[in-house]
Design a protein around this motif. Structure first.
Motif, mmCIF file in Angstrom:
data_model
loop_
_atom_site.group_PDB
_atom_site.id
_atom_site.type_symbol
_atom_site.label_atom_id
_atom_site.label_comp_id
_atom_site.label_asym_id
_atom_site.label_seq_id
_atom_site.Cartn_x
_atom_site.Cartn_y
_atom_site.Cartn_z
ATOM 1 N N SER A 161 0.775 -1.080 0.041
ATOM 2 C CA SER A 161 0.071 -0.099 -0.081
ATOM 3 C C SER A 161 0.921 1.310 -0.084
ATOM 4 O O SER A 161 1.981 1.183 0.552
ATOM 5 C CB SER A 161 -0.855 -0.006 1.077
ATOM 6 N N SER A 162 0.283 2.359 -0.473
ATOM 7 C CA SER A 162 1.140 3.715 -0.479
ATOM 8 C C SER A 162 0.951 4.178 0.795
ATOM 9 O O SER A 162 1.317 5.260 0.997
ATOM 10 C CB SER A 162 0.518 4.397 -1.585
ATOM 11 N N GLN A 163 0.031 3.897 1.630
ATOM 12 C CA GLN A 163 -0.375 4.325 2.754
ATOM 13 C C GLN A 163 0.624 4.160 4.008
ATOM 14 O O GLN A 163 0.843 2.857 4.326
ATOM 15 C CB GLN A 163 -1.810 4.358 3.196
ATOM 16 N N LYS A 164 1.252 4.828 4.582
ATOM 17 C CA LYS A 164 2.072 4.642 5.778
ATOM 18 C C LYS A 164 1.466 3.858 6.814
ATOM 19 O O LYS A 164 2.202 2.982 7.383
ATOM 20 C CB LYS A 164 2.970 6.105 6.278
ATOM 21 N N ARG A 165 0.497 4.224 7.306
ATOM 22 C CA ARG A 165 -0.183 3.571 8.449
ATOM 23 C C ARG A 165 -0.511 2.025 8.016
ATOM 24 O O ARG A 165 -0.395 1.061 8.929
ATOM 25 C CB ARG A 165 -1.297 4.062 9.034
ATOM 26 N N MET A 166 -0.984 1.789 6.698
ATOM 27 C CA MET A 166 -0.972 0.441 6.241
ATOM 28 C C MET A 166 0.243 -0.394 6.378
ATOM 29 O O MET A 166 0.267 -1.595 6.747
ATOM 30 C CB MET A 166 -1.564 0.436 4.880
ATOM 31 N N LYS A 167 1.251 0.216 6.189
ATOM 32 C CA LYS A 167 2.664 -0.324 6.221
ATOM 33 C C LYS A 167 2.766 -0.938 7.879
ATOM 34 O O LYS A 167 3.486 -1.872 8.043
ATOM 35 C CB LYS A 167 3.942 0.397 5.840
ATOM 36 N N LEU A 168 2.346 0.029 8.822
ATOM 37 C CA LEU A 168 2.419 -0.220 10.231
ATOM 38 C C LEU A 168 1.476 -1.563 10.536
ATOM 39 O O LEU A 168 2.035 -2.148 11.404
ATOM 40 C CB LEU A 168 1.851 0.638 11.120
ATOM 41 N N LEU A 169 0.413 -1.512 9.875
ATOM 42 C CA LEU A 169 -0.457 -2.827 9.927
ATOM 43 C C LEU A 169 0.527 -4.225 9.602
ATOM 44 O O LEU A 169 0.579 -5.072 9.936
ATOM 45 C CB LEU A 169 -1.656 -2.867 9.028
ATOM 46 N N SER A 200 -6.515 -4.109 15.019
ATOM 47 C CA SER A 200 -7.749 -3.574 14.990
ATOM 48 C C SER A 200 -7.572 -2.042 15.172
ATOM 49 O O SER A 200 -8.259 -1.206 14.549
ATOM 50 C CB SER A 200 -9.119 -4.336 15.981
ATOM 51 N N ILE A 201 -6.763 -1.760 16.284
ATOM 52 C CA ILE A 201 -6.640 -0.364 16.591
ATOM 53 C C ILE A 201 -6.129 0.385 15.409
ATOM 54 O O ILE A 201 -6.072 1.473 14.927
ATOM 55 C CB ILE A 201 -5.751 -0.131 17.798
ATOM 56 N N ILE A 202 -5.154 -0.482 14.497
ATOM 57 C CA ILE A 202 -4.367 0.295 13.444
ATOM 58 C C ILE A 202 -5.465 0.388 12.244
ATOM 59 O O ILE A 202 -5.334 1.355 11.581
ATOM 60 C CB ILE A 202 -3.451 -0.684 13.081
ATOM 61 N N VAL A 203 -6.345 -0.366 12.268
ATOM 62 C CA VAL A 203 -7.339 -0.484 11.353
ATOM 63 C C VAL A 203 -8.238 0.656 11.395
ATOM 64 O O VAL A 203 -8.416 1.612 10.561
ATOM 65 C CB VAL A 203 -8.316 -1.842 11.287
ATOM 66 N N LEU A 204 -8.366 1.080 12.740
ATOM 67 C CA LEU A 204 -9.520 2.159 13.094
ATOM 68 C C LEU A 204 -8.583 3.467 12.823
ATOM 69 O O LEU A 204 -9.080 4.396 12.202
ATOM 70 C CB LEU A 204 -9.541 2.149 14.699
ATOM 71 N N SER A 205 -7.266 3.378 13.076
ATOM 72 C CA SER A 205 -6.501 4.561 12.765
ATOM 73 C C SER A 205 -6.598 4.894 11.253
ATOM 74 O O SER A 205 -6.510 6.265 10.809
ATOM 75 C CB SER A 205 -5.137 4.277 13.255
ATOM 76 N N VAL A 206 -6.141 4.007 10.506
ATOM 77 C CA VAL A 206 -6.492 4.085 9.024
ATOM 78 C C VAL A 206 -7.650 4.730 8.421
ATOM 79 O O VAL A 206 -7.526 5.471 7.619
ATOM 80 C CB VAL A 206 -6.089 2.690 8.258
ATOM 81 N N ILE A 207 -8.644 4.116 8.928
ATOM 82 C CA ILE A 207 -9.906 4.603 8.401
ATOM 83 C C ILE A 207 -10.155 6.097 8.811
ATOM 84 O O ILE A 207 -10.754 6.719 8.283
ATOM 85 C CB ILE A 207 -11.020 3.634 8.979
ATOM 86 N N THR A 208 -9.775 6.296 9.949
ATOM 87 C CA THR A 208 -10.010 7.519 10.725
ATOM 88 C C THR A 208 -9.299 8.471 9.831
ATOM 89 O O THR A 208 -9.672 9.800 9.292
ATOM 90 C CB THR A 208 -9.461 7.730 11.995
ATOM 91 N N LEU A 209 -7.954 8.395 9.623
ATOM 92 C CA LEU A 209 -7.209 9.349 8.585
ATOM 93 C C LEU A 209 -7.777 9.354 7.251
ATOM 94 O O LEU A 209 -7.862 10.653 6.633
ATOM 95 C CB LEU A 209 -5.789 8.486 8.438
ATOM 96 N N GLN A 210 -8.306 8.236 6.726
ATOM 97 C CA GLN A 210 -8.881 8.356 5.316
ATOM 98 C C GLN A 210 -10.099 9.144 5.352
ATOM 99 O O GLN A 210 -10.646 10.053 4.518
ATOM 100 C CB GLN A 210 -9.092 7.071 4.840
#
Length: 225
Positions: A161-169, A200-210
């Motif tokens: 993914s091009s999203q940084k938080r997705m890489k954290l996932l 799940s917390i990371i998923v929440l953070s990704v959706i929040t940022l998007q």
């Protein structure tokens, strides 16, 4: 977590709460599959909680096979397909989308094969110490190949993914994979839930940022108009 029925039910409740919050932040339909991951984790953990109860108390033995098959369907079929597919759906760059589409195809192959195995071959679950041990009598010749394909579809997808938080996932999934294999190899399927809350917390953070980015885009266009 996940070392008893109470722990599994507790994890399920926490994950369900995170899941509801995550779904409420969804702004577009393409976010739904990714945002549903915490809720699906919650269902998976609830099913393992029911399996703990069924294995521990003969009065609930009728629930044993149902809960075991639900848990293993999530672990073996849903995740290798949903992870790359859901990331592909929220990706915006074409290059990354093409790679993720390929990984989704890998997920379809391994999920289809494992779904067939779950139906066609014997499955067993038993409590060993503070874990549930799953015995999957799948064809030995293809175990390594299916394991590699599973790894490719579930672990590598977030890194594409091009999203940084997705890489954290991706880093979290990778760490969960190796820790489970190295220290809990016999119980790897069950111990994965130890990491579900973090994922799940990371998923929440990704959706929040998007969602914030989407709202800012809407405001920008509204201002230009």
């Amino acid at each position: 977590m996940c070392f008893s029925a109470g722990a599994s039910f507790g994890a399920s409740a926490v994950l369900a709460t995170v899941g509801v919050v995550t779904l409420r932040k969804v702004q577009t339909p393409n976010q739904l599959p990714f945002a549903s991951i915490p809720i699906l984790f919650a269902i998976q953990q609830f099913s393992e909680g029911m399996l703990w109860v069924a294995l521990s108390n003969s009065d609930y033995s009728a629930w044993q096979n149902i809960s075991m098959y639900v848990f293993l369907t999530f672990a073996q079929v849903i995740w290798p397909l949903l992870v790359p597919l859901s990331i592909w759906m929220v990706e915006k760059r074409e290059k990354e989308k093409r790679i993720l589409l390929f990984l989704t195809g890998v997920g379809v192959i391994v999920a289809s094969y494992l779904a067939y195995c779950i139906v066609a071959y014997p499955l067993h679950a038993q409590i060993v110490g503070y874990h549930i041990s799953y015995t999957l009598e799948f064809p030995y010749q293809l175990v390594q190949i299916s394991g590699i394909l599973y790894f490719i579809s579930t672990v590598l997808s977030p890194f594409m993914s091009s999203q940084k938080r997705m890489k954290l996932l991706g880093v979290t999934i990778l760490a969960a994979h190796f820790i489970s294999k190295m220290f809990f190899s016999e119980f790897a399927l069950s111990v994965w839930c130890f990491f579900a809350a973090g994922l799940s917390i990371i998923v929440l953070s990704v959706i929040t940022l998007q969602s914030k980015d989407s709202q800012q885009t809407v405001k920008l266009f509204s201002w230009r108009d």
